[in-house]
Design a protein around this motif. Structure first.
Motif, PDB file in Angstrom:
ATOM      1  N   ALA A   1       0.837  -1.205   0.000  1.00 19.18           N
ATOM      2  CA  ALA A   1       0.000   0.000   0.000  1.00 19.18           C
ATOM      3  C   ALA A   1       0.867   1.248   0.000  1.00 19.18           C
ATOM      4  CB  ALA A   1      -0.936  -0.009   1.207  1.00 19.18           C
ATOM      5  N   ARG A   2       1.886   1.250   0.804  1.00 19.63           N
ATOM      6  CA  ARG A   2       2.795   2.409   0.838  1.00 19.63           C
ATOM      7  C   ARG A   2       3.507   2.582  -0.493  1.00 19.63           C
ATOM      8  NH1 ARG A   2       5.070   1.648   6.961  1.00 19.63           N
ATOM      9  NH2 ARG A   2       3.492   2.931   7.978  1.00 19.63           N
ATOM     10  N   ALA A   3       3.968   1.471  -1.083  1.00 17.96           N
ATOM     11  CA  ALA A   3       4.658   1.531  -2.373  1.00 17.96           C
ATOM     12  C   ALA A   3       3.746   2.071  -3.470  1.00 17.96           C
ATOM     13  CB  ALA A   3       5.184   0.149  -2.750  1.00 17.96           C
ATOM     14  N   LEU A   4       2.459   1.794  -3.359  1.00 18.45           N
ATOM     15  CA  LEU A   4       1.495   2.271  -4.347  1.00 18.45           C
ATOM     16  C   LEU A   4       1.006   3.688  -4.060  1.00 18.45           C
ATOM     17  CD1 LEU A   4      -0.567  -1.008  -4.721  1.00 18.45           C
ATOM     18  CD2 LEU A   4       0.972  -0.004  -6.427  1.00 18.45           C
TER      19      LEU A   4
END
Length: 75
Positions: free
Chosen positions: A20-23
């Protein structure tokens, strides 16, 4: 109108959190939307449960008496 916000701590699946953070997903907003969906679903479930007897009684009445004003229906 702005809702009052409150900080909280949650434990989440590490891989999901990393993805989620990477996206670039806003974790607070995503969590809030998910919680809101669950709250709405639970309210609906409880309403149905609380009103089940009345709904059943109404359905029995319709089965016995027919739909009110049915003679005016065009379909």
């Amino acid at each position: 109108m702005t809702a009052t916000r409150r900080a909280t701590s949650m434990t989440l699946d590490a891989a999901l959190l990393d993805e989620a953070r990477a996206l670039g997903i806003n974790l607070s907003r995503a969590a809030e939307e998910g919680i809101l969906a669950q709250v709405r679903a639970e309210r609906a479930r409880r309403w149905k449960e609380d009103n089940a007897a009345d709904i059943a009684a109404y359905n029995r009445w319709i089965e016995e008496n027919g739909v009110p004003l049915a003679r005016y229906r065009k379909f």
